[in-house]
Scaffold this active site. Sequence first.
Site: not given
Length: 354
Positions: A48-50, A91, A198, A239, A249-250
């Site tokens: 995960r993570g762009a 995603r 996270q 993201d 973003n998150k």
Amino acid sequence: MITETRTVFWEDGQVCLIDQRKLPETFEIARYDTYTQVAEAIRVMVVRGAPAIGAAAAFGMAQAAQHSTAQDLAGLHADLAAAANVLRVARPTAVNLSWAVDQMLKYAQESGHSDLALLRQGLLAHAQKIADDDVVINKRIGDHGAALVPDVATVIHHCNTGSLATVLWGTALGVIRSAHMQGKRLHVLVDETRPRLQGAKLTSWELLQLGITHTIIADGASGHFMRRRKVDMCLVGADRIAANGDAANKIGTYNLAIVAREHGVPFYVAAPWSTIDMRLAHGDLIEIEERSSDEVTHINGISIAPHGARAANPAFDVTPHHYISGIITEYGVVRPPYTVSLAQLAARINEGKA
Ligand code: MRU
């Protein structure tokens, strides 16, 4: 040291990923043989993570080329297009995923290889380059961002934007790492980052290994800390960033930005240029991934809500550009008005002058 291990790498035809679902308890490398498996690993957040999912998808495209049974170029292009469709939708919010897939398709179209074996080889080399470049880009972001960090500073960070969210080093957390390496004395307030945690699980794990002092806080505590003690800056990743600087973003990032504004705390977004989507005029056009409500009602598989309770789980939110003090990229820090500054940077990049 684990923060020197790449999150995404290629070995013997397999796409290898640090399995982030198992951290911090267990460090395990998950290995995938096919691009469909890689797409599923992205969807369930093994990786995960762009930037990390972008690199994983690039290697997935290389696998698709290697496994294609096509006998001619048209057939290989068709198989790559099919793989791209599967990987791209794993995603939807992080543009780095479709950016990396597009880079691979572009290479296939433009490399000039008419020999299938050479094209397959070239595609793997290109995926490797996307992964290698990510490390270099993150270190540049780290250098530009570190210049903004005071010598002694308390920083609030949201989600995980470190080595684990990229191939290596990180974006916002990479800035913190670079500043720490320059001898700056940092204390990081780590948003735990509900629902997947996270921050508590991954960011704290990275910071511990880097020897950077930090305290995990509940997401809702940031206002309290900004009111009661000096917080020098907020540093987050992204993201997808629209052409006007609105940044997805998150989930929870937007709340943090509003609280930061209320308390006069600078709010910086760190992201590579590949996260900036100049095709989108503003952030309301960014698709927000909706994940399973189980992620909200359960923690580590254990229900914390009454049976049958409904929950909503948007994975990201959009922070409007006017809350953002600057966007830290590999080309330097971009300042408002973003519609102008991002367009100018895009022009410089296209002309090869950035
Ligand atoms: O759902 P995740 O964990 O993939 O979300 C990650 C984030 O929101 C990060 O802040 C973003 O991808 C930037 S990572 C360098």
